[in-house]
Every structure is written in structure tokens, then in C-alpha cells.
Enzyme design. Structure first.
Site, mmCIF file in Angstrom:
data_model
loop_
_atom_site.group_PDB
_atom_site.id
_atom_site.type_symbol
_atom_site.label_atom_id
_atom_site.label_comp_id
_atom_site.label_asym_id
_atom_site.label_seq_id
_atom_site.Cartn_x
_atom_site.Cartn_y
_atom_site.Cartn_z
ATOM 1 N N TYR A 128 0.807 -1.217 0.000
ATOM 2 C CA TYR A 128 0.000 0.000 0.000
ATOM 3 C C TYR A 128 0.844 1.273 0.000
ATOM 4 O O TYR A 128 0.313 2.364 -0.238
ATOM 5 C CB TYR A 128 -0.907 0.053 1.237
ATOM 6 C CG TYR A 128 -1.964 -1.014 1.327
ATOM 7 C CD1 TYR A 128 -2.328 -1.788 0.230
ATOM 8 C CD2 TYR A 128 -2.605 -1.251 2.541
ATOM 9 C CE1 TYR A 128 -3.298 -2.766 0.344
ATOM 10 C CE2 TYR A 128 -3.579 -2.223 2.658
ATOM 11 C CZ TYR A 128 -3.918 -2.983 1.562
ATOM 12 O OH TYR A 128 -4.884 -3.951 1.690
ATOM 13 N N HIS A 209 -0.744 -11.660 2.167
ATOM 14 C CA HIS A 209 -1.702 -10.823 1.441
ATOM 15 C C HIS A 209 -2.564 -11.614 0.452
ATOM 16 O O HIS A 209 -3.760 -11.372 0.324
ATOM 17 C CB HIS A 209 -0.949 -9.709 0.702
ATOM 18 C CG HIS A 209 -1.743 -8.462 0.523
ATOM 19 N ND1 HIS A 209 -1.190 -7.205 0.473
ATOM 20 C CD2 HIS A 209 -3.073 -8.272 0.392
ATOM 21 C CE1 HIS A 209 -2.135 -6.296 0.320
ATOM 22 N NE2 HIS A 209 -3.290 -6.918 0.258
#
Length: 387
Positions: A128, A209
Site C-alpha cells: 500500500y 496478502h
């Protein structure tokens, strides 16, 4: 001091104060500042004058929460995780007239606003690009004495596949299909990079993830790679650099093989859950295996319009709540943690205000009946394309 649990739910994230209150002035100080950490030593009253400005600084952070305790749910290893978290995936994914991609700079305003609103659980990821912003914002709060590390729950994620909008050249994605890389070395490097960017000594929850590279069909290869990655997770868990380990976007088939291959089982599965994508079977499987479910995109990320649904509005009006609060309460009563996101501080505060009402069984059933298997990120269930 251990938090008090009832029916597996803790209503206390932080231990109670153990401060000696020898004077009315001290009692007033505690009432004003609630959870502010006050020294436990008998000489504390003599320090009050010198620390007055520090307590004034703390007031902005605690006043908004008004002494309310963090509601938590237990993980399989006994750790209490705050029910409601704030997602730090800042970016634009819907307006094609503007830059499409991550915008970590939005966190400079959003994260302090979340802290003021009472948020103490933050979810981020190496991919991110927001970890440094989060780390700096927390560091400033630590420096001013408004928070300590134990007040905050940090979840971060590694192992995101290559994607064109990410910082791939900086090594923030994982090339799952490259036979020439040492995948365990890469995962170790990514974990250490997370700690460095966050400027923290440990991570509360480390999450894988994705269970592999998208659109891959080799089940044996993907299973082997997940096992190798998880061995590194177990290594950091045993070292104490991470307090809990989990996965993200894993379907039942991924979990079935992973549970057979590992020593420390995943304690959390982050999946997309909203009234339009309820994932009933997957949620039940996780709960049966004592894997806590955490919902990302509970509001549909602005693409599904779930918050405009007439049923949610109707139920909200009955309880004096908005549609978002109804969704978060629906998830909470299912035993699911949530990662809600907003850019408005008032809405952030409202997202935490879901513990003064209860949905009936009929209302819970009606909300679940809205399911369309509609993901906010495309067709099908996230993770479906990974063998």
C-alpha cells in the site's frame, strides 16, 4: 492484568489504571483524561505541575472517545484484537479522470483524524506504500505521550503478487512464479522492511496478502510455495517479532491444505464481506477451525452501492443508526472483525458507535439475504483464480 472476557468477547483492550489517587486533584485528572497513562508511583502528585501541558496535549485524543473501552474479539492464541479497524489502503480506483493507484499522502490527514475519533486498530500492507505515513503519525502520538505502543493494534501484510500500480521496483511485491528467487529470503526481507517503515519493534498481526499469484493453476506448486512462506511466518512468530499470524483472501481449499502443512495455524483470514458478498460458507469454515474472520471492504468500497440499500436504511432508521453502522453491527454479531474506512472524522467516530444497539434475528437474516456474491473488485470471489 488480564482483560475480562464474556462469551469470547472482551470489552476491555487495555488494562485498568493502577494509579494511586491521593487527592481530589488526582481524581479530577483521571476523570478528565480517562485512559491517559499516569505514573503509579507515590511521588506522582509532585509531578503534576510539570506534566500539566502533557496532559493537555493528550486531551484531544481521549476526549472524542469519552472513556469508552475498545471492544475486542479473541484470537485462537488468546490475544484480543479490536473489533473495528481502519484500513490504510489510500488511493483512487474509480475515477478514471484522475490518477489511478495508491495515494499514501492521503494518510497524513486521515490517520490523525482516525486517532482522534478513537481508532486503535490500523490495517496496512507493504504494497500500500502507507506504512511510513502510519509509522510517523503513531510516532508523533508516542512522542507527545498521547499513546503507548500497547494502545495500538497494527496489522500489516506481505506477499502481494506483482501488479502494475504497485512499487514493484522497490521489492514490495512478490513474484510467486519466478523459480530463480529464494522465496523465503524475499519474505524475510519484506517483513523486515515492514518493521523498518512502520518504525516498530514488533507487528501485532502479520498477514499473507494473497495465497499465490493470480490466474495460476498449478495446485502442487502453489501449495509448496505457501508452505515455504508460512515457515517464515512461523519463524517470526516464535521470535516474537509478530504476535499473531494470518492470511488474506484464502478460500476453503487454500486453508485445507495450509492447515495440513503448518505447525502454527493461521489465526485470522481477511476476506471481503459485506451484505452483498456474505461468504457464509467460508465464514463458517473459518469459525469452525477457530480462525477469526476480518472483513475488508464492508461498505463495498463505493463501487457496489451497498450503503444505499433500502433495507439497510430502514433498519438503521429503526435503531437511530446509519447504514454503515448497521453493516458493522451485523458483522460484529456474526463474530467478524471489520476494517471500515472513511475520510471524514465524524464518520470514523460513528463507525465505532455500534455497541449500544442490537439487531434482531430477523434483521440479521434479512441483511444476510441481500447477498449477491458481488465483489467490489471485479467478478468472482477474491482468491478464486489462485489454485
Amino acid at each position: 492484568l488480564k482483560p475480562f472476557f464474556r462469551f469470547g468477547v472482551s470489552t476491555m483492550f487495555r488494562p485498568p489504571l493502577r494509579t494511586v489517587l491521593p487527592s481530589s486533584d488526582m481524581s479530577t485528572m483521571v476523570r478528565c483524561f480517562g485512559s491517559a497513562q499516569l505514573s503509579q508511583r507515590s511521588e506522582l502528585p509532585s509531578r503534576l505541575a510539570a506534566r500539566t501541558s502533557l496532559h493537555v496535549q493528550r486531551r484531544w485524543l481521549h476526549a472524542a472517545h469519552d472513556g469508552k473501552k475498545q471492544h475486542t474479539l479473541k484470537l485462537e492464541n488468546g490475544l484480543p484484537v479490536p473489533v473495528l479497524g481502519y484500513g490504510c489502503s489510500f488511493g483512487n480506483w474509480t475515477d478514471s479522470s484522475k490518477w489511478i493507484g495508491f495515494e499514501p499522502e492521503a494518510g497524513w490527514a486521515a490517520i490523525p483524524a482516525a486517532l482522534r475519533a478513537g481508532v486503535r486498530h490500523f490495517d496496512t500492507a507493504l504494497f500500500y506504500d502507507s506504512q511510513r505515513v502510519l509509522g510517523h503519525c503513531l510516532g508523533q502520538a508516542f512522542q507527545r505521550g498521547e499513546l503507548t505502543r500497547s494502545d495500538i493494534w497494527i496489522t500489516t501484510k506481505v506477499g502481494h503478487p506483482y501488479a502494475p500500480h504497485g512499487s514493484n521496483a522497490l521489492g514490495k511485491s512478490l513474484d510467486w512464479t519466478n523459480p530463480d528467487i529464494d522465496i523465503q529470503h524475499e519474505v524475510r526481507r519484506q517483513i523486515e522492511l515492514c518493521l523498518d517503515e512502520l518504525m516498530l519493534g514488533y507487528i501485532d498481526m502479520l498477514v499473507l496478502h494473497w495465497p499465490g499469484q493470480w490466474d495460476t493453476k498449478n495446485e502442487a506448486s502453489n501449495r509448496r510455495l505457501r508452505k515455504e512462506v508460512w515457515e517464515v511466518f512461523e519463524e517470526y512468530y516464535k521470535l516474537g517479532k509478530v504476535r499473531a499470524v494470518g492470511v488474506c483472501n484464502c478460500q476453503i481449499r487454500h486453508l485445507e491444505t495450509l492447515l495440513q502443512d503448518v505447525e502454527v495455524k493461521p489465526m485470522l483470514n481477511q476476506i471481503e464481506v459485506s451484505p452483498y458478498i456474505t461468504q457464509e460458507e467460508l465464514v463458517k469454515y473459518c469459525q469452525d477451525k477457530e480462525i477469526r474472520v476480518e472483513a475488508w471492504s464492508p461498505f463495498g468500497s463505493g463501487t457496489t452501492n451497498v450503503l444505499k440499500d433500502d433495507l439497510l436504511k430502514e433498519i438503521g432508521e429503526k435503531h437511530g443508526k446509519n447504514s454503515g453502522q448497521v453493516v458493522l453491527r451485523w458483522l460484529y454479531q456474526r463474530g467478524v472483525c471489520s476494517l471500515a474506512k472513511s475520510s471524514k472524522e465524524e464518520r470514523m467516530r460513528g463507525n465505532l458507535d455500534i455497541f449500544d444497539f442490537e439487531l434482531s434475528e430477523e434483521e440479521m437474516s434479512k441483511i444476510s439475504g441481500l447477498n449477491k456474491d458481488q465483489s467490489s473488485v471485479g467478478d468472482g470471489m477474491p482468491g478464486d483464480s489462485i489454485a
